[in-house]
Design an enzyme around this catalytic site. Structure first.
Site, PDB file in Angstrom:
ATOM      1  N   TYR A 230      15.493  24.698  -1.998  1.00  0.00           N
ATOM      2  CA  TYR A 230      14.870  25.057  -0.712  1.00  0.00           C
ATOM      3  C   TYR A 230      15.222  26.494  -0.326  1.00  0.00           C
ATOM      4  CZ  TYR A 230      13.794  25.249   4.238  1.00  0.00           C
ATOM      5  OH  TYR A 230      13.307  25.636   5.459  1.00  0.00           O
TER       6      TYR A 230
ATOM      7  N   SER B  15      12.696  31.383   6.592  1.00  0.00           N
ATOM      8  CA  SER B  15      13.820  30.690   7.235  1.00  0.00           C
ATOM      9  C   SER B  15      15.028  31.617   7.165  1.00  0.00           C
ATOM     10  CB  SER B  15      14.124  29.395   6.481  1.00  0.00           C
ATOM     11  OG  SER B  15      15.358  28.859   6.883  1.00  0.00           O
TER      12      SER B  15
HETATM   13  N1  LIG Z   1      12.985  22.644  11.173  1.00  0.00           N
HETATM   14  C1  LIG Z   1      13.821  23.581  10.808  1.00  0.00           C
HETATM   15  O1  LIG Z   1      15.031  23.501  11.098  1.00  0.00           O
HETATM   16  C2  LIG Z   1      13.317  24.787  10.037  1.00  0.00           C
HETATM   17  C3  LIG Z   1      14.158  25.895   9.925  1.00  0.00           C
HETATM   18  C4  LIG Z   1      13.722  27.002   9.228  1.00  0.00           C
HETATM   19  C5  LIG Z   1      12.468  27.004   8.645  1.00  0.00           C
HETATM   20  N2  LIG Z   1      11.677  25.917   8.759  1.00  0.00           N
HETATM   21  C6  LIG Z   1      10.372  25.954   8.095  1.00  0.00           C
HETATM   22  O2  LIG Z   1       9.355  25.752   9.050  1.00  0.00           O
HETATM   23  C7  LIG Z   1       8.235  25.129   8.434  1.00  0.00           C
HETATM   24  C8  LIG Z   1       7.850  23.924   9.255  1.00  0.00           C
HETATM   25  O3  LIG Z   1       8.982  23.092   9.369  1.00  0.00           O
HETATM   26  P1  LIG Z   1       9.077  21.913  10.430  1.00  0.00           P
HETATM   27  O4  LIG Z   1      10.490  21.861  10.865  1.00  0.00           O
HETATM   28  O5  LIG Z   1       7.998  22.001  11.428  1.00  0.00           O
HETATM   29  O6  LIG Z   1       8.856  20.692   9.447  1.00  0.00           O
HETATM   30  P2  LIG Z   1       8.184  19.261   9.682  1.00  0.00           P
HETATM   31  O7  LIG Z   1       8.292  18.824  11.091  1.00  0.00           O
HETATM   32  O8  LIG Z   1       8.778  18.403   8.601  1.00  0.00           O
HETATM   33  O9  LIG Z   1       6.653  19.541   9.348  1.00  0.00           O
HETATM   34  C9  LIG Z   1       6.262  19.937   8.064  1.00  0.00           C
HETATM   35  C10 LIG Z   1       4.756  20.051   7.994  1.00  0.00           C
HETATM   36  O10 LIG Z   1       4.398  20.387   6.630  1.00  0.00           O
HETATM   37  C11 LIG Z   1       3.462  19.402   6.150  1.00  0.00           C
HETATM   38  N3  LIG Z   1       3.637  19.209   4.723  1.00  0.00           N
HETATM   39  C12 LIG Z   1       4.757  18.840   4.051  1.00  0.00           C
HETATM   40  N4  LIG Z   1       4.497  18.682   2.749  1.00  0.00           N
HETATM   41  C13 LIG Z   1       3.175  18.985   2.584  1.00  0.00           C
HETATM   42  C14 LIG Z   1       2.298  18.969   1.465  1.00  0.00           C
HETATM   43  N5  LIG Z   1       2.715  18.600   0.241  1.00  0.00           N
HETATM   44  N6  LIG Z   1       1.018  19.312   1.635  1.00  0.00           N
HETATM   45  C15 LIG Z   1       0.568  19.652   2.884  1.00  0.00           C
HETATM   46  N7  LIG Z   1       1.341  19.665   3.974  1.00  0.00           N
HETATM   47  C16 LIG Z   1       2.634  19.322   3.826  1.00  0.00           C
HETATM   48  C17 LIG Z   1       3.801  18.138   6.960  1.00  0.00           C
HETATM   49  O11 LIG Z   1       2.724  17.253   7.067  1.00  0.00           O
HETATM   50  P3  LIG Z   1       2.504  15.988   6.077  1.00  0.00           P
HETATM   51  O12 LIG Z   1       3.857  15.393   5.822  1.00  0.00           O
HETATM   52  O13 LIG Z   1       1.566  15.122   6.820  1.00  0.00           O
HETATM   53  O14 LIG Z   1       1.894  16.559   4.859  1.00  0.00           O
HETATM   54  C18 LIG Z   1       4.080  18.746   8.324  1.00  0.00           C
HETATM   55  O15 LIG Z   1       2.866  18.984   9.001  1.00  0.00           O
HETATM   56  C19 LIG Z   1       8.652  24.811   6.995  1.00  0.00           C
HETATM   57  O16 LIG Z   1       8.162  25.794   6.133  1.00  0.00           O
HETATM   58  C20 LIG Z   1      10.159  24.867   7.063  1.00  0.00           C
HETATM   59  O17 LIG Z   1      10.730  25.210   5.824  1.00  0.00           O
HETATM   60  C21 LIG Z   1      12.067  24.810   9.450  1.00  0.00           C
END
Ligand SMILES: NC(=O)c1ccc[n+]([C@@H]2O[C@H](COP(=O)([O-])OP(=O)(O)OC[C@H]3O[C@@H](n4cnc5c(N)ncnc54)[C@H](OP(=O)(O)O)[C@@H]3O)[C@@H](O)[C@H]2O)c1
Length: 267
Positions: free
Chosen positions: A157, A144
């Site tokens: 985080y 990130s």
């Molecule tokens: N969205 C942003 O603004 C942003 C910015 C920078 C980086 N990121 C990074 O991008 C990645 C994806 O983010 P996103 O925005 O797509 O988030 P999201 O929509 O909240 O999706 C997160 C995914 O991770 C899974 N997950 C969470 N906890 C888990 C666990 N304990 N075991 C297995 N799976 C788990 C969730 O599924 P379940 O809940 O069903 O387990 C879901 O499929 C993350 O690493 C995040 O830090 C996001």
């Protein structure tokens, strides 16, 4: 010499595939081969696997909590039982919290380290040796822009993402010339449910120039990964953030992050 692994079907393992960026990455990966979709929520995974099958792809699922000890070993045993080997690993699962570290739930913050750091590291260490032996495959780790700086009001985080950056860059250096691709994805804010979950529902979404659709982030990441790029920072505003993080004094940067994160927990 033939290896016992030659009988196994290569698969791209995508963690956090049920939602957001991971879902989009899985759809892209499925266009080029079989995928194994990992997350806790069975229903989201199942719907995505059906969608991939309807498009002529091949997907299987495993509902798994990556914060649990032994998650990687369980995943490896499922791969073996299904006749699969991890050819490409997309370490995307992750979550965060917004608020002062001293007031947020301690166990929840440790679980964030377990998923964002421990599981990502364990999975990488588990599959990398075979990739190197084969001189093929790759690891795409999702960091990130948060990894470029300290994150007051989201301390754990941001620290997990700094780890992901450091670890991924080191693994990339170690595997240079091995035939294994290692790529770091550094998204800025993306329109997913991530923020709603991180703020306990206080913020559902934010509209700004900095927010990108998950599909656009995944597309940039996947193309960079396939090309063997070391780092993908999607969107020019995020590249400016990256530059600012290098140029600004750390204290000034922390003050800016604190201001932004405080604003996210109040309406
Ligand atoms: N969205 C942003 O603004 C942003 C910015 C920078 C980086 N990121 C990074 O991008 C990645 C994806 O983010 P996103 O925005 O797509 O988030 P999201 O929509 O909240 O999706 C997160 C995914 O991770 C899974 N997950 C969470 N906890 C888990 C666990 N304990 N075991 C297995 N799976 C788990 C969730 O599924 P379940 O809940 O069903 O387990 C879901 O499929 C993350 O690493 C995040 O830090 C996001």
């Amino acid at each position: 010499m033939a290896s016992v692994h030659d009988d196994l079907r290569p698969v791209t393992v995508v963690t956090g595939a049920s939602l957001g960026i991971g879902r989009e990455l899985a759809l892209l990966a499925a266009r080029r081969g079989e995928v194994l979709l990992v997350a806790r929520g069975h229903d989201g995974l199942s719907r995505l696997a059906d969608e991939i099958s309807a498009q002529g792809g091949r997907a299987s699922i495993i509902a798994l909590d990556l914060a649990q000890p032994g998650a990687t070993d369980h995943l490896l045993s499922v791969l073996a039982a299904r006749g699969l080997r991890c050819h490409q690993l997309v370490n995307n699962a992750g979550f965060g919290f917004v608020g002062p570290a001293a007031t947020l739930d301690r166990g929840g913050q440790l679980a964030c380290i377990d998923v964002n750091v421990r599981a990502l590291t364990d999975l990488t260490l588990a599959v990398l040796p075979a990739m190197i032996r084969r001189a093929d495959g790759g690891v795409l780790n999702v960091g990130s822009v948060a990894g470029f700086m300290a994150g007051p009001h989201s301390a754990v985080y941001y620290a997990t993402k700094a780890f992901v950056h450091s670890f991924t860059e080191a693994i990339r250096a170690e595997t240079a010339g091995s035939g294994v691709r290692v790529t770091l994805l550094c998204p800025g804010p993306v329109n997913t449910g991530f923020l709603a979950r991180a703020t306990g529902g206080v913020r559902q979404s934010e509209a700004s120039l900095f927010h990108l659709p998950a599909a656009a982030v995944a597309k940039a990441a996947w193309h960079g990964f396939i090309r063997g790029q070391d780092r993908v920072v999607p969107g020019w505003p995020n590249r400016i953030v990256q530059l600012a993080a290098w140029l600004l004094p750390r204290r000034a940067l922390s003050a800016l992050v604190l201001q932004r994160q405080r604003g996210r927990t109040t309406l």
